[in-house]
Design a protein around this motif. Structure first.
Motif, PDB file in Angstrom:
ATOM      1  N   HIS A 113       0.819  -1.218   0.000  1.00  0.00           N
ATOM      2  CA  HIS A 113       0.000   0.000   0.000  1.00  0.00           C
ATOM      3  C   HIS A 113       0.854   1.269   0.000  1.00  0.00           C
ATOM      4  O   HIS A 113       0.626   2.147  -0.819  1.00  0.00           O
TER       5      HIS A 113
ATOM      6  N   GLY B  66     -11.223   5.434  -8.269  1.00  0.00           N
ATOM      7  CA  GLY B  66     -11.448   4.125  -7.646  1.00  0.00           C
ATOM      8  C   GLY B  66     -10.463   3.908  -6.509  1.00  0.00           C
ATOM      9  O   GLY B  66      -9.819   2.879  -6.386  1.00  0.00           O
TER      10      GLY B  66
ATOM     11  N   GLY C 156     -10.799   3.360  -3.335  1.00  0.00           N
ATOM     12  CA  GLY C 156     -11.049   2.296  -2.340  1.00  0.00           C
ATOM     13  C   GLY C 156     -10.708   2.786  -0.944  1.00  0.00           C
ATOM     14  O   GLY C 156     -11.285   3.736  -0.432  1.00  0.00           O
TER      15      GLY C 156
ATOM     16  N   PHE D 138      -5.874   4.267  -1.818  1.00  0.00           N
ATOM     17  CA  PHE D 138      -4.591   3.971  -2.476  1.00  0.00           C
ATOM     18  C   PHE D 138      -4.727   4.055  -3.992  1.00  0.00           C
ATOM     19  O   PHE D 138      -5.690   3.525  -4.530  1.00  0.00           O
TER      20      PHE D 138
ATOM     21  N   MET E 165     -11.408   9.709  -5.497  1.00  0.00           N
ATOM     22  CA  MET E 165     -12.735   9.479  -6.056  1.00  0.00           C
ATOM     23  C   MET E 165     -13.099   7.990  -6.005  1.00  0.00           C
ATOM     24  O   MET E 165     -12.253   7.134  -6.273  1.00  0.00           O
TER      25      MET E 165
ATOM     26  N   GLY F   8     -18.568   9.242  -6.928  1.00  0.00           N
ATOM     27  CA  GLY F   8     -19.109   9.177  -8.279  1.00  0.00           C
ATOM     28  C   GLY F   8     -18.422   8.117  -9.102  1.00  0.00           C
ATOM     29  O   GLY F   8     -17.411   7.556  -8.690  1.00  0.00           O
TER      30      GLY F   8
ATOM     31  N   TYR G 237     -11.083   5.911 -18.341  1.00  0.00           N
ATOM     32  CA  TYR G 237     -11.468   6.633 -17.115  1.00  0.00           C
ATOM     33  C   TYR G 237     -10.549   7.829 -16.855  1.00  0.00           C
ATOM     34  O   TYR G 237     -10.987   8.858 -16.358  1.00  0.00           O
TER      35      TYR G 237
HETATM   36  N1  SAM Z   1      -7.368   1.720  -5.779  1.00  0.00           N
HETATM   37  C1  SAM Z   1      -7.550   0.965  -4.545  1.00  0.00           C
HETATM   38  C2  SAM Z   1      -6.370   0.038  -4.322  1.00  0.00           C
HETATM   39  O1  SAM Z   1      -5.574  -0.157  -5.235  1.00  0.00           O
HETATM   40  O2  SAM Z   1      -6.238  -0.497  -3.203  1.00  0.00           O
HETATM   41  C3  SAM Z   1      -8.878   0.221  -4.526  1.00  0.00           C
HETATM   42  C4  SAM Z   1      -9.056  -0.825  -5.571  1.00  0.00           C
HETATM   43  S1  SAM Z   1     -10.621  -1.625  -5.423  1.00  0.00           S
HETATM   44  C5  SAM Z   1     -10.223  -3.217  -6.013  1.00  0.00           C
HETATM   45  C6  SAM Z   1     -11.541  -0.898  -6.770  1.00  0.00           C
HETATM   46  C7  SAM Z   1     -12.293   0.373  -6.351  1.00  0.00           C
HETATM   47  O3  SAM Z   1     -12.729   1.031  -7.524  1.00  0.00           O
HETATM   48  C8  SAM Z   1     -13.511   0.087  -5.510  1.00  0.00           C
HETATM   49  O4  SAM Z   1     -13.474   0.860  -4.332  1.00  0.00           O
HETATM   50  C9  SAM Z   1     -14.697   0.488  -6.405  1.00  0.00           C
HETATM   51  O5  SAM Z   1     -15.759   1.049  -5.672  1.00  0.00           O
HETATM   52  C10 SAM Z   1     -14.043   1.518  -7.328  1.00  0.00           C
HETATM   53  N2  SAM Z   1     -14.636   1.613  -8.670  1.00  0.00           N
HETATM   54  C11 SAM Z   1     -14.870   0.598  -9.543  1.00  0.00           C
HETATM   55  N3  SAM Z   1     -15.393   1.066 -10.687  1.00  0.00           N
HETATM   56  C12 SAM Z   1     -15.466   2.408 -10.550  1.00  0.00           C
HETATM   57  C13 SAM Z   1     -15.929   3.459 -11.411  1.00  0.00           C
HETATM   58  N4  SAM Z   1     -16.418   3.197 -12.620  1.00  0.00           N
HETATM   59  N5  SAM Z   1     -15.862   4.725 -10.958  1.00  0.00           N
HETATM   60  C14 SAM Z   1     -15.390   4.981  -9.699  1.00  0.00           C
HETATM   61  N6  SAM Z   1     -14.945   4.036  -8.846  1.00  0.00           N
HETATM   62  C15 SAM Z   1     -14.990   2.771  -9.269  1.00  0.00           C
END
Ligand code: SAM
Length: 245
Positions: free
Chosen positions: A57, A85, A87, A90, A107, A134, A166
């Motif tokens: 992380h 995304g 999460g 990170f 986001m 969003g 994205y």
């Molecule tokens: N980036 C973090 C990490 O590497 O630890 C979290 C990864 S987690 C597997 C994927 C995250 O992306 C989730 O929290 C999910 O809600 C978010 N997510 C997935 N599709 C998305 C979208 N279209 N727009 C925004 N967030 C999205």
């Protein structure tokens, strides 16, 4: 609570030519503790061992922006950065801690994660970092966010083509997207190149690196926005994953 390996200072220095100051060290420790505590309530991360947390992380988040011995040397002062995304935060939160002179937006489409991140940011007194709820497909079409960022980060959200769709609409012309990946192959570069061309970007570089503790292979893909992204991108919610470019 297990201390988050202060002895890692030397590895930070050797691998990233950087080390956290005492305040940043305390913020990393606090972040670790808050995420472990939050894990009891929300399913935030399966990485809870202190060494693994440090490597997967903290170190991995910062490695993605470490280029030519500096954190993104081309970034302007007060650069605007978005982590799509995010999460449990990170790579955005460690970058917010390590690079205080940039403005980070974390986001995610999941409200409960963003509510939790708000609490973390308060506890860490991380004033350069804010949140946004969003979907990337919708935020990328909003005038206040489209073409608004110098740097877009994305880790573990989808395939590289989806990540390109994205990130690139959100970048200013000349901005950089960093896509964090595990494995990567030449064949994937061909597919990604096709997607990136349609989005007004180029693949500037692909870096392969080995993590310092478990010696796993990771890649980061760096995309530069060189032209306007056509208005139809990003396509509506769900389409980029159903029909990747
Ligand atoms: N980036 C973090 C990490 O590497 O630890 C979290 C990864 S987690 C597997 C994927 C995250 O992306 C989730 O929290 C999910 O809600 C978010 N997510 C997935 N599709 C998305 C979208 N279209 N727009 C925004 N967030 C999205």
């Amino acid at each position: 609570m297990t201390p988050l390996l202060p002895e890692m200072t030397e590895i930070w220095q050797q691998t990233l030519n950087w080390q956290p100051n005492p305040q940043q060290q305390v913020q990393f420790q606090k972040l670790y503790e808050l995420i472990l505590a939050g894990n009891r309530q929300f399913n935030l991360t399966r990485i809870t061992d202190p060494q693994e947390f440090w490597e997967k992380h903290l170190w991995d988040s910062l490695r993605g922006i470490a280029l030519q011995g500096q954190f993104i040397p081309s970034l302007p002062e007060n650069a605007s950065v978005i982590d799509i995304g995010t999460g449990a935060g990170f790579p955005g939160i460690p970058i917010g801690i390590a690079v205080p002179n940039c403005k980070i937006t974390l986001m995610d489409s999941t409200r409960k994660k963003i509510v939790f991140l708000e609490k973390i940011l308060n506890e860490l007194a991380l004033t350069n970092t804010e949140t946004l709820i969003g979907r990337a497909e919708e935020i990328g079409q909003q005038p206040q966010h489209r073409k608004a960022y110098d740097l877009a980060l994305i880790r573990a959200v989808g395939s590289a083509s989806v990540c390109a769709e994205y990130t690139l609409p959100l970048l200013k012309q000349g901005g950089l997207a960093v896509i964090y990946r595990g494995n990567w192959t030449e064949d994937e570069t061909v597919t990604l190149e096709n997607a990136v061309n349609q989005l007004g970007g180029i693949i500037e570089s692909i870096e392969k690196f080995t993590t310092p503790l478990s010696e796993s292979i990771r890649h980061c893909l760096y995309l530069r926005k060189v032209a306007t992204t056509p208005a139809k991108f990003p396509r509506s919610a769900g389409i980029p994953t159903q029909k990747p470019l």
